[in-house]
Design a protein around this motif. Structure first.
Motif, PDB file in Angstrom:
ATOM      1  N   LEU A 291       0.857  -1.187   0.000  1.00  0.00           N
ATOM      2  CA  LEU A 291       0.000   0.000   0.000  1.00  0.00           C
ATOM      3  C   LEU A 291       0.886   1.227   0.000  1.00  0.00           C
ATOM      4  CD1 LEU A 291      -2.743   1.477   0.370  1.00  0.00           C
ATOM      5  CD2 LEU A 291      -2.418   1.224   2.844  1.00  0.00           C
ATOM      6  N   ASN A 292       0.672   2.114  -0.987  1.00  0.00           N
ATOM      7  CA  ASN A 292       1.443   3.346  -1.098  1.00  0.00           C
ATOM      8  C   ASN A 292       0.477   4.528  -1.104  1.00  0.00           C
ATOM      9  OD1 ASN A 292       4.143   2.039  -1.717  1.00  0.00           O
ATOM     10  ND2 ASN A 292       2.926   1.265  -3.415  1.00  0.00           N
ATOM     11  N   VAL A 293       0.636   5.401  -0.135  1.00  0.00           N
ATOM     12  CA  VAL A 293      -0.201   6.593  -0.034  1.00  0.00           C
ATOM     13  C   VAL A 293       0.733   7.801  -0.096  1.00  0.00           C
ATOM     14  CG1 VAL A 293      -1.990   7.783   1.292  1.00  0.00           C
ATOM     15  CG2 VAL A 293      -1.787   5.286   1.432  1.00  0.00           C
TER      16      VAL A 293
ATOM     17  N   THR B 270       3.504   2.249   2.882  1.00  0.00           N
ATOM     18  CA  THR B 270       4.314   3.463   2.914  1.00  0.00           C
ATOM     19  C   THR B 270       3.391   4.666   2.781  1.00  0.00           C
ATOM     20  OG1 THR B 270       6.213   2.324   1.912  1.00  0.00           O
ATOM     21  CG2 THR B 270       6.186   4.733   1.813  1.00  0.00           C
ATOM     22  N   ILE B 271       3.460   5.550   3.776  1.00  0.00           N
ATOM     23  CA  ILE B 271       2.646   6.766   3.797  1.00  0.00           C
ATOM     24  C   ILE B 271       3.622   7.932   3.717  1.00  0.00           C
ATOM     25  CG2 ILE B 271       0.723   7.926   4.921  1.00  0.00           C
ATOM     26  CD1 ILE B 271       0.295   4.884   4.367  1.00  0.00           C
ATOM     27  N   SER B 272       3.612   8.657   2.597  1.00  0.00           N
ATOM     28  CA  SER B 272       4.677   9.622   2.337  1.00  0.00           C
ATOM     29  C   SER B 272       4.113  10.937   1.804  1.00  0.00           C
ATOM     30  CB  SER B 272       5.670   9.036   1.327  1.00  0.00           C
ATOM     31  OG  SER B 272       6.688   9.961   1.031  1.00  0.00           O
ATOM     32  N   GLY B 273       4.580  12.037   2.393  1.00  0.00           N
ATOM     33  CA  GLY B 273       4.236  13.361   1.892  1.00  0.00           C
ATOM     34  C   GLY B 273       3.197  14.060   2.732  1.00  0.00           C
ATOM     35  N   ALA B 274       3.308  15.371   2.786  1.00  0.00           N
ATOM     36  CA  ALA B 274       2.382  16.197   3.554  1.00  0.00           C
ATOM     37  C   ALA B 274       0.954  15.983   3.065  1.00  0.00           C
ATOM     38  CB  ALA B 274       2.756  17.669   3.425  1.00  0.00           C
TER      39      ALA B 274
END
Length: 332
Positions: A261-263, A287-291
């Motif tokens: 899962l990529n967010v 992976t949870i990435s970015g504002a």
């Protein structure tokens, strides 16, 4: 009162225009392997009504400008090496099936629904046969593909579904990569684009499944599974502001297979209970990435429930849960 074949063993063309009506027991567009056929049903009141099944073997069906085609169920791309294509375009243009729709049975099949066109059926399969490729593109505000039963992307072959520019797809269960060797890919992209599932979302059942939600697209379902069975692979990416995947129940990343899962870049995922690496032998990576990127669990989040789980929260990404478990069961 008989079956109508357009291109039985040669080349055939049928145009139904300006309120004209054709009635048949069933229909074939390009019956024989080496034949070609094209049917166009165009204009308000124009109809082709089949009381049986409609088969688009190696040819084209065009439903335009308010034309309507009806049939019990339909096949697109039937013979090995054949290519069938159906286009439904324009407000009030409809293709109504009271039974199933199979896209790419033994050949290649394409379905295009654009500019407010509507397709209705019970269940549907894209990439139905082994070694074949099916592609469905639903594009534009008002364009709809309504499945009253399940939708499968990649049953035995390769199936691709694109939901774009404000189009909407509706079904019960979603199956991506149903059997071993199959590949199912769905992309939901653009503001107003929606894929609404009244039952579970299953990304990679025995085969390989991919779900991409981008640029404001929205997907909803009760329960989500990524990589369900041993040997399966599943990958979900939710990226861009207002892109959302809403699970009203739980979400599992790596149920028995390998799931990811990529967010990113402001995408949002919502669910109740979350699990990464659920069963023994499974692998899950989130992976949870970015504002602005969020994974919101209203209940517990387990990282490595009985399998191997990895969670990466990067560059301003955010995780929320009521409780957290890391390496919950022995062997995880």
């Amino acid at each position: 009162s008989e079956v109508l074949s357009v291109g039985y063993s040669g080349d055939g063309t049928l145009n139904v225009e300006s309120g004209g009506v054709v009635t048949s027991v069933g229909g074939y567009i390009a019956y024989a392997f080496d034949s070609t056929g094209e049917v166009t049903v165009s204009g308000s009141g124009s109809q082709w009504n089949n009381s049986g099944w409609l088969t688009v073997t190696s040819g084209a069906l065009n439903v335009t400008d308010g034309g309507v085609v009806s049939s019990v169920g339909s096949f697109i791309g039937v013979h090995s090496g054949s290519t069938g294509e159906v286009t439904v375009t324009g407000s009030n243009s409809q293709w109504n099936n009271t039974d199933a729709l199979s896209l790419a049975v033994s050949g290649s099949g394409t379905l295009n629904v654009t500019d407010g066109g509507v397709v209705n059926n019970t269940s549907a399969s894209i990439g139905d046969g082994s070694g074949v490729t099916g592609v469905a593109t639903i594009n534009g505000a008002g364009s709809q593909w309504n499945n009253s039963s399940n939708l499968t992307g990649g049953s035995l072959g390769d199936g691709t579904l694109n939901v774009e520019a404000g189009a909407v797809v509706v079904n019960e269960y979603a199956n991506l990569g149903l059997y071993t060797g199959a590949t199912g890919v769905v992309t939901v992209t653009g503001t107003g684009s929606e894929w609404n599932n009244s039952e579970s979302m299953q990304v990679g059942i025995e085969g390989a499944g991919t779900l991409n939600i981008t640029d404001g697209g929205v997907v909803s379902n009760p329960t989500g599974f990524i990589a369900m069975m041993s040997g399966s692979t599943g990958d979900v990416t939710v990226t861009g502001s207002n892109s959302q995947w809403t699970n009203t129940d739980g979400l599992t990343v790596g149920d028995n297979g390998d799931g990811a899962l990529n967010v990113t870049d402001g995408g949002v995922v919502n669910n109740t209970e979350g699990s990464i690496g659920a069963e023994s032998g499974a692998t899950g990576v989130a992976t949870i990435s970015g504002a602005g990127s969020q994974w919101n669990n209203s209940e517990v989040l387990s990282v490595g429930y009985s399998g191997d789980g990895t969670l990466n929260v990067e560059s301003g990404g955010m995780i929320a849960s009521s409780d957290g478990r890391i390496g919950y069961s022995s062997g995880s």
